[in-house]
Design a protein around this motif. Structure first.
Motif, PDB file in Angstrom:
ATOM      1  N   TYR A  52     -56.232  -8.493  -5.727  1.00  0.00           N
ATOM      2  CA  TYR A  52     -57.276  -7.869  -4.791  1.00  0.00           C
ATOM      3  C   TYR A  52     -56.666  -6.292  -4.394  1.00  0.00           C
ATOM      4  CZ  TYR A  52     -59.718 -12.305  -4.738  1.00  0.00           C
ATOM      5  OH  TYR A  52     -60.084 -13.373  -5.228  1.00  0.00           O
ATOM      6  N   CYS A  53     -57.459  -5.367  -4.357  1.00  0.00           N
ATOM      7  CA  CYS A  53     -57.045  -4.156  -4.128  1.00  0.00           C
ATOM      8  C   CYS A  53     -56.898  -3.947  -2.448  1.00  0.00           C
ATOM      9  CB  CYS A  53     -57.715  -3.029  -4.742  1.00  0.00           C
ATOM     10  SG  CYS A  53     -57.332  -1.329  -4.338  1.00  0.00           S
ATOM     11  N   PHE A  54     -55.682  -3.986  -1.941  1.00  0.00           N
ATOM     12  CA  PHE A  54     -55.618  -3.541  -0.434  1.00  0.00           C
ATOM     13  C   PHE A  54     -55.100  -2.358  -0.254  1.00  0.00           C
ATOM     14  CE2 PHE A  54     -54.560  -8.301  -0.728  1.00  0.00           C
ATOM     15  CZ  PHE A  54     -55.772  -8.904  -0.444  1.00  0.00           C
ATOM     16  N   THR A  55     -56.018  -1.412   0.219  1.00  0.00           N
ATOM     17  CA  THR A  55     -55.569  -0.052   0.542  1.00  0.00           C
ATOM     18  C   THR A  55     -55.399   0.179   2.057  1.00  0.00           C
ATOM     19  OG1 THR A  55     -57.718   0.690   0.931  1.00  0.00           O
ATOM     20  CG2 THR A  55     -56.861   0.807  -1.319  1.00  0.00           C
ATOM     21  N   PRO A  56     -54.651   1.091   2.530  1.00  0.00           N
ATOM     22  CA  PRO A  56     -54.427   1.242   4.148  1.00  0.00           C
ATOM     23  C   PRO A  56     -55.808   1.469   4.783  1.00  0.00           C
ATOM     24  CG  PRO A  56     -52.759   2.267   2.896  1.00  0.00           C
ATOM     25  CD  PRO A  56     -53.579   1.714   1.883  1.00  0.00           C
ATOM     26  N   LYS A  57     -56.692   2.339   4.135  1.00  0.00           N
ATOM     27  CA  LYS A  57     -58.051   2.788   4.556  1.00  0.00           C
ATOM     28  C   LYS A  57     -58.936   1.466   4.585  1.00  0.00           C
ATOM     29  CE  LYS A  57     -62.008   5.702   3.822  1.00  0.00           C
ATOM     30  NZ  LYS A  57     -62.734   5.095   4.884  1.00  0.00           N
ATOM     31  N   ASP A  71     -51.200   5.245   7.141  1.00  0.00           N
ATOM     32  CA  ASP A  71     -51.006   4.511   6.044  1.00  0.00           C
ATOM     33  C   ASP A  71     -49.727   3.555   6.098  1.00  0.00           C
ATOM     34  OD1 ASP A  71     -53.569   5.514   5.288  1.00  0.00           O
ATOM     35  OD2 ASP A  71     -52.654   6.712   3.323  1.00  0.00           O
ATOM     36  N   ARG A  72     -48.745   4.607   6.568  1.00  0.00           N
ATOM     37  CA  ARG A  72     -47.283   3.792   6.630  1.00  0.00           C
ATOM     38  C   ARG A  72     -47.350   2.611   7.521  1.00  0.00           C
ATOM     39  NH1 ARG A  72     -42.273   4.474   9.368  1.00  0.00           N
ATOM     40  NH2 ARG A  72     -40.308   4.506   7.658  1.00  0.00           N
ATOM     41  N   ILE A  77     -46.492  -3.568   7.032  1.00  0.00           N
ATOM     42  CA  ILE A  77     -47.144  -4.805   7.230  1.00  0.00           C
ATOM     43  C   ILE A  77     -47.411  -5.541   5.747  1.00  0.00           C
ATOM     44  CG2 ILE A  77     -49.083  -6.338   7.897  1.00  0.00           C
ATOM     45  CD1 ILE A  77     -49.487  -4.221  10.278  1.00  0.00           C
ATOM     46  N   ILE A  78     -47.890  -4.791   4.793  1.00  0.00           N
ATOM     47  CA  ILE A  78     -47.995  -5.349   3.558  1.00  0.00           C
ATOM     48  C   ILE A  78     -46.578  -5.532   3.202  1.00  0.00           C
ATOM     49  CG2 ILE A  78     -48.987  -4.740   1.243  1.00  0.00           C
ATOM     50  CD1 ILE A  78     -51.021  -3.307   2.458  1.00  0.00           C
ATOM     51  N   GLU A  79     -45.862  -4.709   2.935  1.00  0.00           N
ATOM     52  CA  GLU A  79     -44.328  -4.706   2.505  1.00  0.00           C
ATOM     53  C   GLU A  79     -43.548  -6.237   3.456  1.00  0.00           C
ATOM     54  OE1 GLU A  79     -42.058  -1.290   3.380  1.00  0.00           O
ATOM     55  OE2 GLU A  79     -43.548  -0.155   2.138  1.00  0.00           O
TER      56      GLU A  79
END
Length: 113
Positions: A52-57, A71-72, A77-79
């Motif tokens: 699934y595409c998880f973008t900061p926005k 975005d950082r 969190i994703i990292e």
């Protein structure tokens, strides 16, 4: 993408599986899982795995109450979720973007919900 009105956070599942997450990380993981399984996010199938595409926005729009403005902040969190083996990045990130699959550990966390 509209925000979700309700999320179910299962603290017991985290404790049982010895997973250490901050509240914001738990919220992001839960939002991602629920958005993937309720049809909000379109999956990319590759070798029988759904990514699934998880973008900061997308996270900022879906979780405005977290007040993460950059975005950082979301990427950190994703990292962490990747380092804890909760999200698995697509092997061709340069070619297709920010696609992630849920690890077996994550699927086990949400099995009861």
């Amino acid at each position: 993408m509209p925000y979700k009105k309700n999320l179910t956070l299962d603290f017991h599942a985290l404790i049982q599986n010895n997973i250490d997450l901050k509240l914001s990380e738990h919220v992001v993981l839960t939002w991602a899982y629920e958005a993937a399984w309720d049809g909000t996010l379109e999956p990319l199938e590759d070798d029988g795995i759904r990514y699934y595409c998880f973008t900061p926005k997308g996270f900022r729009d879906g979780l405005p109450t977290l007040k993460i403005k950059t975005d950082r902040g979301i990427r950190k969190i994703i990292e962490k979720l990747v380092k804890q083996d909760l999200l698995v990045p697509h092997y061709n990130r340069q070619g297709i973007g920010a696609y992630y699959a849920f690890s077996p550990i994550t699927q086990k966390l949400f099995k009861g919900s």
